[in-house]
Design a protein around this motif. Structure first.
Motif, PDB file in Angstrom:
ATOM      1  N   ASP A 133      48.422  83.738  75.820  1.00 45.84           N
ATOM      2  CA  ASP A 133      47.968  82.450  76.378  1.00 45.84           C
ATOM      3  C   ASP A 133      49.019  81.357  76.209  1.00 45.84           C
ATOM      4  N   ARG A 134      49.133  80.532  77.227  1.00 42.07           N
ATOM      5  CA  ARG A 134      49.996  79.348  77.124  1.00 42.07           C
ATOM      6  C   ARG A 134      49.301  78.163  77.776  1.00 42.07           C
ATOM      7  N   ILE A 135      49.505  76.969  77.201  1.00 45.43           N
ATOM      8  CA  ILE A 135      49.028  75.722  77.801  1.00 45.43           C
ATOM      9  C   ILE A 135      50.260  74.960  78.268  1.00 45.43           C
ATOM     10  N   PRO A 136      50.346  74.657  79.580  1.00 44.98           N
ATOM     11  CA  PRO A 136      51.518  73.934  80.071  1.00 44.98           C
ATOM     12  C   PRO A 136      51.723  72.629  79.295  1.00 44.98           C
ATOM     13  N   GLY A 137      52.938  72.419  78.827  1.00 47.40           N
ATOM     14  CA  GLY A 137      53.243  71.181  78.107  1.00 47.40           C
ATOM     15  C   GLY A 137      52.962  71.260  76.619  1.00 47.40           C
ATOM     16  N   THR A 138      52.254  72.285  76.183  1.00 50.15           N
ATOM     17  CA  THR A 138      51.975  72.465  74.751  1.00 50.15           C
ATOM     18  C   THR A 138      52.338  73.897  74.347  1.00 50.15           C
ATOM     19  N   PRO A 139      53.628  74.167  74.154  1.00 47.68           N
ATOM     20  CA  PRO A 139      54.017  75.518  73.763  1.00 47.68           C
ATOM     21  C   PRO A 139      53.618  75.799  72.317  1.00 47.68           C
ATOM     22  N   PRO A 140      53.326  77.062  71.994  1.00 43.80           N
ATOM     23  CA  PRO A 140      53.012  77.380  70.598  1.00 43.80           C
ATOM     24  C   PRO A 140      54.288  77.455  69.772  1.00 43.80           C
ATOM     25  N   PRO A 141      54.192  77.396  68.451  1.00 43.95           N
ATOM     26  CA  PRO A 141      55.393  77.605  67.633  1.00 43.95           C
ATOM     27  C   PRO A 141      55.902  79.040  67.820  1.00 43.95           C
ATOM     28  N   LEU A 142      57.172  79.268  67.497  1.00 47.86           N
ATOM     29  CA  LEU A 142      57.784  80.577  67.727  1.00 47.86           C
ATOM     30  C   LEU A 142      57.029  81.720  67.044  1.00 47.86           C
ATOM     31  N   TYR A 186      37.585  78.918  78.174  1.00 43.78           N
ATOM     32  CA  TYR A 186      38.822  78.143  78.223  1.00 43.78           C
ATOM     33  C   TYR A 186      39.770  78.789  77.221  1.00 43.78           C
ATOM     34  N   ARG A 187      41.036  78.917  77.605  1.00 46.91           N
ATOM     35  CA  ARG A 187      41.896  79.795  76.802  1.00 46.91           C
ATOM     36  C   ARG A 187      42.099  79.367  75.361  1.00 46.91           C
ATOM     37  N   LEU A 188      42.052  78.078  75.101  1.00 44.09           N
ATOM     38  CA  LEU A 188      42.230  77.635  73.712  1.00 44.09           C
ATOM     39  C   LEU A 188      40.913  77.250  73.029  1.00 44.09           C
ATOM     40  N   CYS A 189      39.815  77.513  73.677  1.00 37.71           N
ATOM     41  CA  CYS A 189      38.521  77.228  73.030  1.00 37.71           C
ATOM     42  C   CYS A 189      38.237  78.321  71.994  1.00 37.71           C
ATOM     43  N   PRO A 190      38.034  77.940  70.736  1.00 33.49           N
ATOM     44  CA  PRO A 190      37.855  78.968  69.702  1.00 33.49           C
ATOM     45  C   PRO A 190      36.582  79.794  69.879  1.00 33.49           C
ATOM     46  N   HIS A 191      35.549  79.166  70.422  1.00 34.77           N
ATOM     47  CA  HIS A 191      34.298  79.902  70.646  1.00 34.77           C
ATOM     48  C   HIS A 191      34.496  80.940  71.748  1.00 34.77           C
ATOM     49  N   SER A 192      35.218  80.533  72.798  1.00 35.52           N
ATOM     50  CA  SER A 192      35.561  81.496  73.852  1.00 35.52           C
ATOM     51  C   SER A 192      36.380  82.633  73.272  1.00 35.52           C
ATOM     52  N   ARG A 193      37.339  82.285  72.420  1.00 36.17           N
ATOM     53  CA  ARG A 193      38.206  83.305  71.842  1.00 36.17           C
ATOM     54  C   ARG A 193      37.434  84.281  70.957  1.00 36.17           C
ATOM     55  N   SER A 194      36.443  83.793  70.239  1.00 37.93           N
ATOM     56  CA  SER A 194      35.699  84.723  69.385  1.00 37.93           C
ATOM     57  C   SER A 194      34.962  85.755  70.241  1.00 37.93           C
ATOM     58  N   VAL A 195      34.455  85.321  71.397  1.00 41.27           N
ATOM     59  CA  VAL A 195      33.779  86.283  72.276  1.00 41.27           C
ATOM     60  C   VAL A 195      34.802  87.180  72.993  1.00 41.27           C
ATOM     61  N   ARG A 196      35.921  86.608  73.408  1.00 37.82           N
ATOM     62  CA  ARG A 196      36.979  87.435  74.034  1.00 37.82           C
ATOM     63  C   ARG A 196      37.410  88.559  73.109  1.00 37.82           C
ATOM     64  N   LEU A 197      37.649  88.225  71.831  1.00 43.97           N
ATOM     65  CA  LEU A 197      38.045  89.245  70.861  1.00 43.97           C
ATOM     66  C   LEU A 197      36.962  90.315  70.739  1.00 43.97           C
ATOM     67  N   THR A 198      35.718  89.867  70.691  1.00 43.88           N
ATOM     68  CA  THR A 198      34.608  90.805  70.529  1.00 43.88           C
ATOM     69  C   THR A 198      34.489  91.726  71.741  1.00 43.88           C
ATOM     70  N   LEU A 199      34.596  91.159  72.934  1.00 42.64           N
ATOM     71  CA  LEU A 199      34.548  91.977  74.151  1.00 42.64           C
ATOM     72  C   LEU A 199      35.670  93.015  74.129  1.00 42.64           C
TER      73      LEU A 199
END
Lengths: 230, 230
Positions: free
Chosen positions: B214-223, B7-20
């Protein structure tokens, strides 16, 4: 001598205690009450987590993850054909399965049952006289626990040990968590005979003896806690 | 090709994405919404945790712990003098330090900030229209986060990378968690310039690009989320 800082009902401490006993590593023990957050303990492990293993002339190992992996690695390397027990299998794929289950019982079961049960039934009372367990929380814990006992039963039914043919730290971590839940009288073993059979085998190992002797003043375990034929 | 469920905002997913991405391993991606608990996902990983990496012709790796350890081991073994990056140091004691910090940021920070912030600000709203974050919970998260940012600053000040002289998965796991908190606008970088310097170095690595998109519809990140000179 190595120094081991733990709390007797902390499941993470117990998983390392079992592992040390299985490996025949002797340690001097110091007990730390995890709800106190003492500064001198935070100086030792700023994460505030138990257990901490200070190896004589070696590193200070903080937390079950780093400690168990270290003990498994050292053991494998120092005596590859050694005195018997390997805590981790030799191939990468099998190790991934052990780690999946360590994660399951050491993190998921902890979050969904062990940790909360300890807070409700032990830590809460130690911090606030007159504290009684929250009914809704205990109900949620018991419901979660049924799912974990089903999964434990499935694994124990399909395999000789939880991760496969060989005994591993997955068995020790799961046993540590269930031993805490059992102390608190939360495990309905009679509904899960296969899981109970696996736990009975663990409980009979010499490494388990010191866990079965633990007592918390004011919170006695159920009678079957120490019984090997429960 | 390998298949990666995340899931794009899941931190555990992100740690593996970065590693890959760091390892140059290409995968096809499938997204799973962790709050849905779909049966077909539970059939893949009965723990219900993200991420899952299905290696072509290889094992199915469930969860960040088993997956990161597997990737670090495979990499080290297949090309010891290889194309560069080692995710884990070569000696046991240094690996214990990497794992202590992976545990810190992957479990403690997750429990005390990332996980709760995601539930309050994203998952809660996805599950219940009109959900708004609980003020007391957000206050606790922000207070916890200051402690973590202080510790991150301390590490980044004392060491070249978080675990020592060498880049490691400790940096990737910490960066994954802070990237989620940063997306949610919860990181007061201006108060922690040393931590910010470390994060800027991570953010500039090519492996980070897909996370910043990554973007989540309805929850934009800060600039400043995508800005490399934030």
């Amino acid at each position: 001598m190595h120094k081991f800082t733990h709390y007797r009902l902390c499941p993470h401490s117990r998983s390392v205690r079992l592992t040390l006993a299985e490996l025949g590593i002797e340690v001097s023990q110091a007990e730390e009450r995890p709800w106190e957050w003492r500064n001198s303990f935070l100086a030792l492990n700023p994460a505030g987590d138990l257990p901490v293993l200070e190896l004589a002339g070696g590193p200070i190992l903080c937390g079950a993850y780093a400690t168990l992996e270290y003990l498994a690695e050292e053991r494998r390397w120092s005596s590859p054909q050694g005195r018997g027990l390997a805590l981790m299998p030799n191939n990468t794929e099998d190790r991934a399965e052990v780690r999946r289950l360590v994660d399951w019982f050491g993190r998921k079961l902890d979050r969904e049952a062990t940790r909360e049960a300890l807070i409700e039934k032990v830590y809460g009372r130690e911090q606030h006289q007159g504290h009684t367990p929250e009914v809704a929380t205990m109900r949620a814990i018991r419901s979660n626990l049924r799912y974990h006992l089903s999964y434990l039963s499935y694994l124990a039914d399909q395999r000789k040990w939880l991760a496969g043919d060989d005994f591993s730290i997955a068995d020790l971590v799961a046993a540590a968590h269930f031993s805490v839940l059992d102390y608190l009288g939360e495990v309905a073993w009679e509904d899960y005979p296969v899981a109970k059979g696996w736990y009975a085998r663990l409980k009979s190992r010499p490494s388990f003896r010191s866990l079965l002797a633990d007592r918390i003043p004011g919170t006695p375990p159920p009678l079957h806690y120490t019984d090997l034929d429960f």
